[in-house]
Design an enzyme around this catalytic site. Structure first.
Site: not given
Length: 334
Positions: A174, A240
Site C-alpha cells: 500500500h 504548481c
C-alpha cells in the site's frame, strides 16, 4: 470457516453525496473499512502449528505482514481489540480527492500525528525477517503497512552484514508515508522536508497542540479537536501551487498499481510457501495474495493473535504474538 461481516462502526459520516460520480466507489471503500473478521478456523495445537511453520521456512516462503507486525513498535492497528476503527475511520480516496474540507482535516490530523510514526523504530521481529531476507531463507517480504519499518530494518541489517539485499525483495503493498505527491502535477516531495514546511506554516499556532499515544491512528494521523483543524494552515505544492497533496499510499477506494501487483505475483511464484504474519487480511488487496497462493497449491502458514480471513485454507495456524513467534522460529532454524 472464517467469516467476515460489514458491521456498522460509529465514525464520521460520509462526505460524498449520493449524486456524486464517485459515490459508489466511495461506498465500496467504506464497506472495506468496516469489514471485520469474526470467526477463526478450528483451533490447532500450538506445537503442531509452530513446528509446521518452522518447516515452511525450509521452502523459501514469501512473508506477508500486516498491522500486527507494527504494534510492538508502538503503532496501533485498525481492527485489533484496541484498534482505531473503534473510534474513527481512515479517509477514502474519493473523499481526499473531492472534498477540500475533509482533505484539510486529514492534513491537520497528520501534522499532529505523523511525528509519532516517524519516531517509531523496527523491533527484533522486523530484524529477524530482514536477516532471513538477506540470507535467502525467504523469497521476500510484502507488507500492508505504510510505516516503512521493514525497509528501515532491511537497510540496517544489510549495513551490518555488508550486503545489499536485491531490490524488490521488500514490497510495500500500500505504499509508504515517506513521500508526498501532488495530485495535479505529479511532483513528489520527501515527507520530512514537507513536515518542516508544515511546521513553519503553523509556527506559534500549534505550540500547545499535545496528544497522547492513544490518540494516534495507524496511518499517521491523530484525533484532534475541531478548533485545531480550523487553526491549521496547509502548504502548497512547490511546483504548481496546488494544495491537493497526498502521501504516496494506497487509500481505501484506490487501486494498487498494476506493476506492484505483478511484482508481488512474481515473488509468490518463486516462493515455496506463504506465511502471513500479523494480519486479518480484511482488505481484498492482501487477501488476494493468500487466494493466489492457495490456487497455486502453495502451503500457507498464519501467525496472528486474532482471526485471519481465509485461515481455513492454511496448513498451519499459530495463534500467538508476532514478535515472540518470530524469535522462536529464528532460534529453531539457526
Amino acid at each position: 470457516m472464517t467469516r467476515s461481516s460489514d458491521r456498522p462502526i460509529s465514525f464520521e459520516p460520509s462526505t460524498i453525496s449520493e449524486d456524486h460520480p464517485a459515490y459508489a466507489t466511495h461506498q465500496a471503500a467504506i464497506r472495506s473499512v468496516q469489514r471485520v473478521i469474526d470467526d477463526r478456523a478450528p483451533y490447532q495445537n500450538v506445537q503442531v502449528a509452530s513446528t509446521g511453520i518452522g518447516q515452511l521456512l525450509r521452502l523459501k516462503p514469501l512473508i506477508l505482514t500486516g498491522a500486527g507486525m507494527s504494534t510492538d513498535s508502538g503503532i496501533p492497528d485498525y481492527r485489533g481489540p484496541k484498534g482505531s476503527l473503534r473510534h474513527s475511520r481512515p479517509m477514502t480516496y474519493q473523499e481526499f480527492l473531492h472534498d477540500d474540507a475533509a482533505r484539510h482535516r486529514y492534513w491537520a490530523r497528520s501534522f499532529v500525528g505523523w511525528q509519532h510514526m516517524y519516531d517509531a523504530t523496527p523491533h527484533v521481529g522486523h530484524d529477524i525477517i530482514s536477516r532471513w531476507n538477506a540470507s535467502g531463507v525467504i523469497s521476500g517480504v510484502v507488507t500492508q503497512n505504510v510505516d516503512g519499518l521493514h525497509q528501515r530494518s532491511q537497510d540496517s541489517i544489510d549495513a551490518q552484514l555488508g550486503h545489499n539485499t536485491e531490490p524488490g525483495r521488500v514490497i510495500a503493498l500500500h505504499g509508504s508515508m515517506d513521500e508526498i505527491e501532488c495530485l495535479v502535477c505529479g511532483v513528489k516531495e520527501n515527507r520530512e522536508a514537507f513536515g518542516i514546511r508544515l511546521h513553519e506554516a503553523n509556527a506559534g499556532v500549534a505550540d500547545d497542540w499535545h496528544i497522547t499515544e492513544a490518540d494516534i491512528n495507524p496511518d499517521g494521523d491523530a484525533r484532534i479537536p475541531q478548533r485545531w483543524v480550523d487553526e491549521f494552515t496547509m502548504v502548497q505544492c512547490l511546483n504548481c501551487g496546488s494544495d491537493k497533496l497526498k502521501p504516496t499510499v494506497v487509500y481505501f477506494g484506490e487501486v494498487v498499481p498494476r506493476q506492484r501487483k505483478e511484482s508481488i505475483s512474481a515473488l509468490l511464484e518463486s516462493s515455496g510457501a506463504l506465511i502471513v504474519v500479523g494480519s486479518s487480511l480484511a482488505v481484498m488487496s492482501s487477501y488476494r495474495i493468500l487466494l493466489e497462493a492457495d490456487r497455486n497449491r502453495k502451503p500457507i502458514g498464519v501467525i496472528n493473535r486474532g482471526p485471519t480471513r481465509g485461515e481455513e485454507r492454511a496448513t498451519f495456524r499459530w495463534h500467538t504474538g508476532v514478535q515472540q513467534a518470530l524469535e522462536w522460529l529464528d532460534e529453531k532454524i539457526s
